[in-house]
Design a protein around this motif. Structure first.
Motif, PDB file in Angstrom:
ATOM      1  N   GLN A 159       0.958  -1.202   0.082  1.00 23.52           N
ATOM      2  CA  GLN A 159       0.071   0.046  -0.119  1.00 23.52           C
ATOM      3  C   GLN A 159       0.753   1.332  -0.013  1.00 23.52           C
ATOM      4  OE1 GLN A 159      -2.117  -1.227   3.552  1.00 23.52           O
ATOM      5  NE2 GLN A 159      -3.995  -1.245   2.478  1.00 23.52           N
ATOM      6  N   GLN A 160       2.095   1.111   0.376  1.00 21.88           N
ATOM      7  CA  GLN A 160       3.217   2.317   0.236  1.00 21.88           C
ATOM      8  C   GLN A 160       3.995   2.282  -1.075  1.00 21.88           C
ATOM      9  OE1 GLN A 160       4.241   2.295   4.594  1.00 21.88           O
ATOM     10  NE2 GLN A 160       4.184   4.512   3.911  1.00 21.88           N
ATOM     11  N   GLN A 161       4.378   1.120  -1.205  1.00 20.98           N
ATOM     12  CA  GLN A 161       5.576   0.968  -2.160  1.00 20.98           C
ATOM     13  C   GLN A 161       5.201   0.600  -3.861  1.00 20.98           C
ATOM     14  OE1 GLN A 161       9.576  -0.605  -1.083  1.00 20.98           O
ATOM     15  NE2 GLN A 161       8.861  -0.930   0.865  1.00 20.98           N
ATOM     16  N   ASP A 162       4.136  -0.045  -3.970  1.00 19.53           N
ATOM     17  CA  ASP A 162       3.874  -0.572  -5.398  1.00 19.53           C
ATOM     18  C   ASP A 162       3.701   0.550  -6.303  1.00 19.53           C
ATOM     19  OD1 ASP A 162       3.757  -3.149  -4.334  1.00 19.53           O
ATOM     20  OD2 ASP A 162       1.469  -3.454  -4.884  1.00 19.53           O
ATOM     21  N   GLU A 163       3.185   1.616  -5.870  1.00 15.01           N
ATOM     22  CA  GLU A 163       3.164   2.907  -6.872  1.00 15.01           C
ATOM     23  C   GLU A 163       4.590   3.800  -6.839  1.00 15.01           C
ATOM     24  OE1 GLU A 163      -0.117   5.928  -8.760  1.00 15.01           O
ATOM     25  OE2 GLU A 163      -0.574   4.904  -7.110  1.00 15.01           O
TER      26      GLU A 163
END
Length: 416
Positions: A159-163
């Protein structure tokens, strides 16, 4: 819809079957289980008010108490007041465990809201599992945990790193320097970061960890200068965030060429370090104080009115705030005689609320929370400018870094 006593008893019977089959984290209702009593609903508030992480945890205490006060001012829950029992674990995991034991065993709290670091959460977890109690954990964390005794309302790595990681590569380049505090959270986040870097064509030029509370970064700054990364990926926490930013700024490094990209730097740390030391750097989180929504406008105004016009809200204090309201919703579904930790846990599954960041939901399978990822850049005025907002809320995948492992309602499942 309210849960009936018959449904609760049927659930308890099912839990007993699972427990006899060997699943380790199932609650079994017993005479010693904490419950509402004497017209009060007693809860623990376990955030550090002293020590190295007090810089952030003091605000978590405030956001939790604000939500409790709002609920009590509106009549409480089923006419009962929430009574907070506040303890200071002083940024020490062993003290966290001692204070948690007091709150659960001595004070008979039906839930405890607490912790910022994963080290402190890991320290208290055995207390809640042995005593069949419920811990509400508001912080972004590394995932790789599947307990039925914790409600996780902070972001997990996907939820923090994928984008964030591909966005940083596309904007600044592929060379990353990983710097973090020396405990489980930064190491696991960096493990996931490295997987994403490999996927998107990035590379790690260095990986380094400093002790909690570390304040001398001159050697680290020199390594930044010598390795010349495109991005400094920071999972440094607490007071160390302030020291790192100030020393980066004093060294004359340029965030336009070598920005720090953080999962942990919020408005709270920026207030401590000063806007000039933070300006130009990036954070990925589900919430920023500048986010525009009616719920956030109300939250920010209430927080400033209660705690001071100079105070700021941030992505962990926001989770502290909305998780207390989710607690309220869960307890409202129960008969007064059924207000116990396992029943609260079952009642909160699937609960939704309009949080300041947007609508959030407790995922029934793993007790983590659907959240709204955002990427923002720190400004010299101490606030952020939101640059990227997710188009939809994102499902929590606490084992995203470990293919084949899934946290479900029956516990951790390892798939072939």
């Amino acid at each position: 819809m309210k849960l009936t006593r018959r449904q609760l008893l049927r659930n308890s019977a099912a839990f007993g079957a699972f427990a006899s089959a060997g699943f380790p984290h199932i609650w079994i209702k017993n005479a010693d289980l904490a419950s509402a009593a004497a017209g009060e609903i007693k809860v623990g508030v376990l955030f550090s008010l002293t020590g190295t992480t007090a810089i952030i945890e003091e605000s978590l205490n405030k956001a939790t108490l604000l939500a409790i006060e709002e609920i009590n001012a509106a009549g409480g829950i089923k006419g009962m007041k929430i009574v907070p029992v506040v303890e200071d674990p002083a940024s020490d995991p062993a003290t966290f465990a001692d204070k948690a034991r007091k709150l659960v065993v001595g004070d008979k709290c039906v839930s405890v809201f607490g912790s910022y670091t994963s080290a402190s959460r890991k320290a208290v977890l055995p207390v809640f599992e042995r005593q069949h109690n419920l811990y509400w954990y508001p912080t972004l964390y590394e995932g790789r945990e599947c307990s039925k005794n914790v409600i996780y309302t902070g972001a997990v790595p996907n939820q923090q790193q994928d984008e964030f990681i591909p966005w940083l590569i596309n904007k600044f380049g592929k060379k990353f320097y990983l710097i973090g505090s020396n405990y489980i959270y930064p190491k696991e986040e960096n493990n996931y970061c490295k997987k994403l870097l490999q996927k998107h064509g990035g590379e790690v030029v260095a990986e380094e960890y400093v002790p909690l509370g570390h304040s001398e970064f001159s050697s680290v700054i020199n390594k930044f200068k010598s390795t010349q990364p495109n991005v400094i990926f920071s999972t440094v926490v607490g007071d160390s965030v302030v020291a790192l930013h100030r020393q980066y700024h004093a060294a004359g490094l340029d965030p336009e060429k070598m920005p720090m990209a953080s999962l942990t730097t919020s408005e709270n740390e920026i207030a401590a370090m000063g806007g000039e030391a933070a300006a130009g750097h990036f954070t990925s989180a589900p919430y920023f104080m500048v986010f525009q929504s009616p719920e956030n406008e109300k939250f920010v105004a209430a927080y400033k009115k209660r705690w001071g016009a100079d105070k700021v809200t941030h992505f962990v204090s926001e989770a502290c705030y909305f998780q207390v309201h989710l607690f309220r919703q869960a307890v409202e579904k129960l008969a007064v005689s059924d207000i116990t930790p396992p029943n609260i846990r079952d009642a909160v599954k699937g609960q939704e609320t309009l949080a300041p960041q947007g609508k959030v939901r407790i995922e029934p399978e793993n007790l983590h929370t659907w959240l709204w990822p955002k990427i923002a850049q720190a400004q010299s005025d101490g606030q952020f400018k939101i640059l990227v907002q997710a188009k939809d809320w994102l499902k929590p995948l606490p084992y995203a870094a470990y293919p084949g492992q899934v946290c479900g309602e029956k516990g951790l499942v390892v798939q072939n």
